[in-house]
Design a protein around this motif. Structure first.
Motif, PDB file in Angstrom:
ATOM      1  N   GLU A 177      54.260 -81.024 -56.360  1.00  6.57           N
ATOM      2  CA  GLU A 177      53.032 -81.041 -55.563  1.00  6.57           C
ATOM      3  C   GLU A 177      53.210 -80.238 -54.275  1.00  6.57           C
ATOM      4  O   GLU A 177      52.305 -79.505 -53.856  1.00  6.57           O
ATOM      5  CB  GLU A 177      52.644 -82.484 -55.236  1.00  6.57           C
ATOM      6  N   GLY A 180      53.510 -76.491 -55.067  1.00  6.55           N
ATOM      7  CA  GLY A 180      52.246 -75.926 -55.511  1.00  6.55           C
ATOM      8  C   GLY A 180      51.337 -75.474 -54.388  1.00  6.55           C
ATOM      9  O   GLY A 180      50.314 -74.825 -54.641  1.00  6.55           O
ATOM     10  N   LYS A 181      51.705 -75.802 -53.160  1.00  7.07           N
ATOM     11  CA  LYS A 181      50.888 -75.376 -52.016  1.00  7.07           C
ATOM     12  C   LYS A 181      51.277 -73.991 -51.501  1.00  7.07           C
ATOM     13  O   LYS A 181      50.558 -73.417 -50.673  1.00  7.07           O
ATOM     14  CB  LYS A 181      51.036 -76.381 -50.871  1.00  7.07           C
ATOM     15  N   GLN A 188      51.651 -71.430 -58.187  1.00  7.46           N
ATOM     16  CA  GLN A 188      50.831 -72.596 -57.865  1.00  7.46           C
ATOM     17  C   GLN A 188      50.238 -73.220 -59.128  1.00  7.46           C
ATOM     18  O   GLN A 188      50.214 -74.448 -59.285  1.00  7.46           O
ATOM     19  CB  GLN A 188      49.717 -72.205 -56.898  1.00  7.46           C
ATOM     20  N   CYS A 191      52.996 -75.097 -61.068  1.00  6.81           N
ATOM     21  CA  CYS A 191      53.342 -76.372 -60.426  1.00  6.81           C
ATOM     22  C   CYS A 191      52.272 -77.432 -60.689  1.00  6.81           C
ATOM     23  O   CYS A 191      52.582 -78.601 -60.961  1.00  6.81           O
ATOM     24  CB  CYS A 191      53.539 -76.176 -58.925  1.00  6.81           C
ATOM     25  N   ARG A 192      51.010 -77.033 -60.641  1.00  2.46           N
ATOM     26  CA  ARG A 192      49.934 -78.000 -60.921  1.00  2.46           C
ATOM     27  C   ARG A 192      49.980 -78.461 -62.374  1.00  2.46           C
ATOM     28  O   ARG A 192      49.733 -79.634 -62.666  1.00  2.46           O
ATOM     29  CB  ARG A 192      48.585 -77.359 -60.606  1.00  2.46           C
ATOM     30  N   GLU A 193      50.290 -77.543 -63.280  1.00  2.00           N
ATOM     31  CA  GLU A 193      50.399 -77.926 -64.687  1.00  2.00           C
ATOM     32  C   GLU A 193      51.533 -78.928 -64.885  1.00  2.00           C
ATOM     33  O   GLU A 193      51.392 -79.902 -65.633  1.00  2.00           O
ATOM     34  CB  GLU A 193      50.634 -76.684 -65.561  1.00  2.00           C
ATOM     35  N   GLU A 196      50.463 -82.344 -63.769  1.00  2.00           N
ATOM     36  CA  GLU A 196      49.593 -82.973 -64.766  1.00  2.00           C
ATOM     37  C   GLU A 196      50.395 -83.468 -65.970  1.00  2.00           C
ATOM     38  O   GLU A 196      50.066 -84.501 -66.563  1.00  2.00           O
ATOM     39  CB  GLU A 196      48.515 -81.986 -65.223  1.00  2.00           C
TER      40      GLU A 196
END
Length: 532
Positions: A177, A180-181, A188, A191-193, A196
């Motif tokens: 998290e 991902g910023k 990004q 990282c979000r995947e 999830e």
């Protein structure tokens, strides 16, 4: 082809930089995990390690095997870190390969699977330790997240220490998290995947320690998510659902069908029937209309598999029943009921294609309705094979007859469409009229048949008009050299002409003329003795 450059990924202060998630995601997608092929990915990791060992001249020699340890002093370039990372990946992919066996891993294979996961944890931990010393801050963070993810996977598979597994998964999620910023857009998104993909495992751990009240439907929805990080969770979920089905099947003692009750003694048969009934609920539930065609087909395949598994168990019981006539009668009735369910619940269910889906050719639909008609006939024969027929069976036979008439009308409609696309107007017109008459013959006309009647009527009018226009076009093309008014001469009393009448003579085939061969045949000589 991959090029190992010893100067790649180095930074000015002797700290190495590796984009761990991006590197692994690219390798996994390009070498098998896009399609869940862990064997191919494991072989890629093995080949990659062989190339790294040779390029680094870090081989173990030709004599007695002695593994060279990788320590802080050994890591003089970034490829040594790649060695440790791909060794962990090879062990993890080998474990996942065992997890994906058709019937699941047996006790010995599961011990081996957990051993490979332990080895993956060992190398992932070493990778994190080396990156903390030799890597930059971002690489160190990613390595810590990777090691935490591997530790969580091991505890997840062992079905123990759910609190520790939850802590490891949450630690990995927090790192991704935060990462991902920053960075480029691709990083990004990756990282979000990953965040999830970690979420279902976290929710499942919370469910196991009693801090979350997840329902079975919610677990199934989580299991529909895709990604390599979710494969272990899906395997665990399938095991949990199998255990739940076994508990539910324990209370199922009879199978009801058209007023008959058939006892079920085999536990495997009960579990297979319960699984098929759960899948049918997914097709008829509130979210069934929103399911895409691919998922509906996948559910149908699972229903077929479950019912066929139940029938195979019943057939095995029939073989072992011996001379017990009462048991054989019950098993034969149960086999008949399950086979009827297979036909009625799946084969007779049809769905029209939406506008956004792939257009199906009329010829393919004609073949589909041929199969539906055959299945309806088989189902009708199956129901009417008993001597004492109950009212439910009579009603079901009438329903089969109505479905058969409906399928015949729809088959005739699509056959007319295929002739229309081929330019055969007369045949298409006749078939549309026939389909309309079949649909109107149905006393209990339903909404779909009413729509079919309207479509047949409009299409038959279109075919009739199109046929006349094509004939008129031919006539006009033949009269290009001479002008003749279609409405006729107003000063002359006569009828307007849009077609040549009477039509011209056409040559037709006739039977061939055979010459007489009597003159060539040998005449039989008659004598006094031949009369006898």
């Amino acid at each position: 082809m991959e090029i190992d450059n010893p100067n790649s990924n180095n930074i000015s202060d002797n700290k190495f930089s590796i984009n761990v998630l991006q590197l692994l995601k690219s390798a996994q997608m390009q070498h098998g995990l896009r399609h869940g092929d862990y064997t191919r990915y494991r072989r890629y990791c093995t080949a990659r390690l062989r190339r790294l060992y040779k390029s680094l001249k870090f081989t173990h020699g030709r004599g007695k095997y002695t593994r060279k340890t990788i320590t802080e002093s050994t890591v003089t370039e970034v490829r040594f870190l790649h060695l440790v990372l791909y060794t962990a990946e090879r062990a993890w992919s080998h474990a996942m390969e065992k997890r994906q066996l058709p019937d699941g891993p047996n006790s010995r294979q599961r011990i081996y699977l957990i051993g490979r996961l332990r080895k993956a944890v060992k190398w992932a931990t070493l990778f994190a330790q080396l990156c903390a010393i030799k890597g930059d801050s971002r690489t160190s963070l990613e390595a810590e997240a990777y090691a935490s993810y591997m530790k969580g996977n091991l505890l997840f598979e062992q079905d123990q220490n759910w609190d520790t597994a939850l802590m490891n998964f949450k630690s990995a999620r927090a790192v991704y998290e935060e990462l991902g910023k920053y960075g480029d857009l691709e990083n990004q998104v990756l990282c979000r995947e990953r965040v999830e993909e970690l979420e279902p495992s976290i929710r499942y751990c919370l469910h196991k320690i009693g801090e979350s009240n997840l329902q079975a439907s919610e677990l199934l929805q989580i299991g529909e998510m895709e990604g390599p990080a979710l494969d272990l969770f899906k395997a665990k979920l399938e095991a949990v659902m199998a255990e739940a089905r076994s508990q539910q099947a324990a209370s199922m003692t009879e199978f009801h069908w058209l007023g008959h009750r058939f006892p079920i003694s085999n536990a495997k048969t009960r579990v297979a029937i319960v699984k098929a009934q759960e899948l049918e609920k997914d097709l008829h539930g509130p979210a069934a209309d929103s399911l895409p065609a691919e998922k509906r087909l996948a559910i149908f395949d699972k229903i077929f598999t479950a019912y066929h598994e139940a029938r195979s168990c019943i057939r095995s019981d029939l073989v072992s029943a011996g001379n017990a006539e009462n048991v054989k009668d019950d098993l034969n009735g149960l086999d008949k009921a399950v086979s009827a369910f297979t036909l009625a619940k799946s084969k007779l269910t049809r769905r029209r294609d939406d506008k956004n889906e792939k257009v199906t050719k009329p010829e393919e639909l004609v073949r589909l309705y041929d199969l539906l008609l055959q299945n309806t006939a088989d189902l009708s024969d199956l129901v009417s094979s008993g001597r004492d027929r109950k009212p439910e069976e009579l009603a079901f036979s009438e329903e089969c007859a109505l479905k058969s008439l409906s399928f015949r009308a729809e088959r005739c409609f699509y056959l007319a469409k295929s002739y229309s696309l081929a330019g055969k107007r007369a045949e298409a017109y006749a078939l549309y009229c026939r389909a309309r008459s079949l649909a109107e013959d149905n006393d209990q006309i339903i909404k779909e048949l009413k729509m079919l009647c309207d479509e047949c009527r409009s299409n038959s009018c279109i075919e009739h008009a199109t046929g006349i226009m094509e004939e008129l076009e031919k006539y006009l093309l033949e009269k290009l050299d001479s002008y003749e008014s279609a409405v006729g001469d107003p000063n002359v009393k006569g009828v307007s002409r849009i077609e040549v009448f009477p039509p011209a003579f056409q040559a037709i085939p006739r039977n061939p003329i055979f010459p007489s061969l009597e003159s060539r045949m040998k005449k039989e000589k008659k004598g006094f003795l031949r009369l006898w």
